[in-house]
Design a protein around this motif. Structure first.
Motif, PDB file in Angstrom:
ATOM      1  N   MET A   2       1.123  -0.992   0.223  1.00 54.77           N
ATOM      2  CA  MET A   2      -0.326  -0.236   0.149  1.00 54.77           C
ATOM      3  C   MET A   2       1.378   1.401  -0.116  1.00 54.77           C
ATOM      4  SD  MET A   2      -2.884   1.023   2.760  1.00 54.77           S
ATOM      5  CE  MET A   2      -3.878   2.509   2.434  1.00 54.77           C
ATOM      6  N   ASN A   3       0.272   2.074  -1.073  1.00 52.37           N
ATOM      7  CA  ASN A   3       1.288   3.572  -0.873  1.00 52.37           C
ATOM      8  C   ASN A   3       1.253   4.151   0.203  1.00 52.37           C
ATOM      9  OD1 ASN A   3       2.814   2.633  -3.673  1.00 52.37           O
ATOM     10  ND2 ASN A   3       0.552   3.332  -4.757  1.00 52.37           N
ATOM     11  N   LYS A   4       2.295   5.032   0.372  1.00 48.61           N
ATOM     12  CA  LYS A   4       2.357   5.599   2.070  1.00 48.61           C
ATOM     13  C   LYS A   4       1.857   6.735   1.319  1.00 48.61           C
ATOM     14  CE  LYS A   4       5.834   4.233   4.564  1.00 48.61           C
ATOM     15  NZ  LYS A   4       6.336   2.719   3.537  1.00 48.61           N
ATOM     16  N   LYS A   5       1.207   7.993   1.876  1.00 45.90           N
ATOM     17  CA  LYS A   5       0.250   8.612   1.928  1.00 45.90           C
ATOM     18  C   LYS A   5       0.866  10.615   2.323  1.00 45.90           C
ATOM     19  CE  LYS A   5      -4.492   7.110   2.013  1.00 45.90           C
ATOM     20  NZ  LYS A   5      -5.777   7.587   3.177  1.00 45.90           N
ATOM     21  N   ASN A   6       0.979  11.223   1.172  1.00 46.68           N
ATOM     22  CA  ASN A   6       1.243  12.143   1.523  1.00 46.68           C
ATOM     23  C   ASN A   6       1.160  13.464   2.388  1.00 46.68           C
ATOM     24  OD1 ASN A   6       2.893  10.796   0.108  1.00 46.68           O
ATOM     25  ND2 ASN A   6       1.842  11.273  -1.668  1.00 46.68           N
ATOM     26  N   ILE A   7       2.081  14.037   3.381  1.00 47.83           N
ATOM     27  CA  ILE A   7       1.390  15.561   4.286  1.00 47.83           C
ATOM     28  C   ILE A   7       2.349  16.094   3.847  1.00 47.83           C
ATOM     29  CG2 ILE A   7       0.530  15.970   6.272  1.00 47.83           C
ATOM     30  CD1 ILE A   7      -1.465  13.803   4.862  1.00 47.83           C
ATOM     31  N   LEU A   8       1.456  17.681   3.732  1.00 43.03           N
ATOM     32  CA  LEU A   8       2.636  18.941   3.517  1.00 43.03           C
ATOM     33  C   LEU A   8       2.180  19.371   5.032  1.00 43.03           C
ATOM     34  CD1 LEU A   8       4.015  21.038   2.109  1.00 43.03           C
ATOM     35  CD2 LEU A   8       2.238  22.059   1.389  1.00 43.03           C
ATOM     36  N   ILE A   9       2.931  20.328   5.616  1.00 47.14           N
ATOM     37  CA  ILE A   9       2.855  21.118   7.050  1.00 47.14           C
ATOM     38  C   ILE A   9       3.723  22.593   7.352  1.00 47.14           C
ATOM     39  CG2 ILE A   9       3.175  20.464   9.369  1.00 47.14           C
ATOM     40  CD1 ILE A   9       3.366  17.534   9.210  1.00 47.14           C
ATOM     41  N   THR A  10       2.402  23.489   6.704  1.00 45.69           N
ATOM     42  CA  THR A  10       3.611  24.916   7.020  1.00 45.69           C
ATOM     43  C   THR A  10       4.647  24.911   8.413  1.00 45.69           C
ATOM     44  OG1 THR A  10       1.317  25.482   7.267  1.00 45.69           O
ATOM     45  CG2 THR A  10       1.908  25.057   5.295  1.00 45.69           C
ATOM     46  N   GLY A  11       4.601  26.027   8.515  1.00 48.03           N
ATOM     47  CA  GLY A  11       5.534  25.987   9.629  1.00 48.03           C
ATOM     48  C   GLY A  11       6.272  25.010  10.246  1.00 48.03           C
ATOM     49  N   GLY A  12       6.342  24.071   9.733  1.00 45.21           N
ATOM     50  CA  GLY A  12       6.615  22.734  10.666  1.00 45.21           C
ATOM     51  C   GLY A  12       7.795  22.476  10.932  1.00 45.21           C
ATOM     52  N   THR A  13       9.199  23.336  11.134  1.00 50.94           N
ATOM     53  CA  THR A  13      10.536  23.001  11.563  1.00 50.94           C
ATOM     54  C   THR A  13      11.270  23.102  12.740  1.00 50.94           C
ATOM     55  OG1 THR A  13      11.754  24.885  10.648  1.00 50.94           O
ATOM     56  CG2 THR A  13      11.042  23.152   9.068  1.00 50.94           C
ATOM     57  N   ARG A  14       9.595  23.198  13.752  1.00 52.56           N
ATOM     58  CA  ARG A  14       9.512  23.761  15.182  1.00 52.56           C
ATOM     59  C   ARG A  14       8.062  23.647  15.349  1.00 52.56           C
ATOM     60  NH1 ARG A  14      11.863  30.044  14.646  1.00 52.56           N
ATOM     61  NH2 ARG A  14      10.120  30.997  14.877  1.00 52.56           N
ATOM     62  N   SER A  32       5.190  11.343  11.091  1.00 51.60           N
ATOM     63  CA  SER A  32       5.873  10.223  10.543  1.00 51.60           C
ATOM     64  C   SER A  32       5.901   8.967  10.871  1.00 51.60           C
ATOM     65  CB  SER A  32       6.951  10.808  10.401  1.00 51.60           C
ATOM     66  OG  SER A  32       7.553  10.721  11.954  1.00 51.60           O
ATOM     67  N   LYS A  33       5.691   8.860  12.279  1.00 50.15           N
ATOM     68  CA  LYS A  33       5.426   7.236  13.780  1.00 50.15           C
ATOM     69  C   LYS A  33       4.190   6.345  13.191  1.00 50.15           C
ATOM     70  CE  LYS A  33       7.912   9.272  16.889  1.00 50.15           C
ATOM     71  NZ  LYS A  33       8.339  10.246  18.341  1.00 50.15           N
ATOM     72  N   LYS A  34       3.409   7.420  12.431  1.00 48.47           N
ATOM     73  CA  LYS A  34       1.930   6.424  11.798  1.00 48.47           C
ATOM     74  C   LYS A  34       1.969   6.185  10.636  1.00 48.47           C
ATOM     75  CE  LYS A  34      -0.304   7.747  15.384  1.00 48.47           C
ATOM     76  NZ  LYS A  34      -0.677   5.796  16.721  1.00 48.47           N
ATOM     77  N   GLY A  35       3.376   6.514   9.551  1.00 47.96           N
ATOM     78  CA  GLY A  35       3.731   6.032   8.393  1.00 47.96           C
ATOM     79  C   GLY A  35       2.860   6.499   7.050  1.00 47.96           C
ATOM     80  N   TYR A  36       3.345   8.717   7.336  1.00 47.79           N
ATOM     81  CA  TYR A  36       3.095   9.256   6.400  1.00 47.79           C
ATOM     82  C   TYR A  36       4.085   9.697   6.221  1.00 47.79           C
ATOM     83  CZ  TYR A  36      -1.959   9.122   8.235  1.00 47.79           C
ATOM     84  OH  TYR A  36      -3.414   9.207   8.260  1.00 47.79           O
ATOM     85  N   ASN A  37       4.573   9.757   4.777  1.00 46.48           N
ATOM     86  CA  ASN A  37       5.609  10.576   3.646  1.00 46.48           C
ATOM     87  C   ASN A  37       4.906  12.314   4.698  1.00 46.48           C
ATOM     88  OD1 ASN A  37       6.897   8.319   3.020  1.00 46.48           O
ATOM     89  ND2 ASN A  37       5.302   8.758   1.122  1.00 46.48           N
TER      90      ASN A  37
END
Length: 216
Positions: free
Chosen positions: A1-13, A24-29
């Motif tokens: 099954m292909n992993k789903k892809n999530i974009l997160i803004t302000g995502g580095t802190r 990511s621990k739930k398996g999302y790219n």
């Protein structure tokens, strides 16, 4: 099954980084964007972008980063185009970027406007509104056409408890976050026929690096 892809803004802190690690621990790219490569280091929450990406990849998912000033429509559109080029599909977006911050520093440093009440300087009011409402608005403007073409997608906007309570010294921030809340309600109705689910979360105070720095 292909992993789903999530974009997160302000995502580095702060909250954005926590969302990234959890998903990511739930398996999302995970795709991350922030105002600069150095924003993650401002409060010591990460050593570098590469250290964040490597940590995410340890969960056996893909990780990607692109810097963008999301108050700028052209930069935002380019960032989303790069995300699609990398992943092909966007399954979800978390519009987390924001903050009740003075100035337009390249690392979104903390610090409140000099007068953060209703009598805030107009330029500072616009800065806070841009950072909290237009970062969300511009990102969704860029992302939603792809989701409509796909016929599916999940949108999570990040507002604040301030959006529904009177706050004495965070007027501009409260107004901007109320705008995010109402935008979410409108989009939820408008996009459900396209198979796109839209929701909003409204955190209260959280012990992020910036919040703790502001308290000091």
């Amino acid at each position: 099954m292909n992993k789903k892809n999530i974009l997160i803004t302000g995502g580095t802190r702060g909250l954005g980084l926590e969302y990234a690690m959890f998903l990511s621990k739930k398996g999302y790219n995970i795709g991350l964007t922030d105002i600069s490569e150095n924003a993650c280091t401002t409060y010591g929450e990460a050593k570098s972008i590469e250290s964040i990406l490597n940590k995410i990849r340890k969960n056996k998912v893909e990780a990607w980063f692109s810097a963008a000033d999301l108050t700028n429509k052209e930069e935002t559109n380019l960032m989303v185009k790069k995300f699609i080029s990398k992943f092909g599909v966007i399954n979800g977006i978390i519009t987390n970027a924001g903050g009740d911050i003075a100035g337009r520093g390249k690392n979104a440093e903390g610090g409140k406007a000099e007068n953060n009440s209703f009598f805030i300087d107009k330029l500072e009011h616009e800065n806070i509104f841009d950072r909290n409402y237009y970062t969300c608005f511009n990102t969704l403007k860029a992302v939603i056409p792809y989701m409509k073409k796909q016929g599916f997608g999940k949108v999570i906007t990040v507002s604040s408890v301030n959006a529904v309570f009177g706050v004495e010294k965070e007027t501009a921030y409260s107004v901007a976050k109320a705008g995010v809340l109402q935008l979410t309600r409108s989009l939820a109705k408008e996009l459900r026929k396209n198979g796109i689910n839209v929701n909003c979360i409204m955190p209260g105070p959280v012990k992020t690096g910036r919040f703790m720095s502001t308290l000091k």
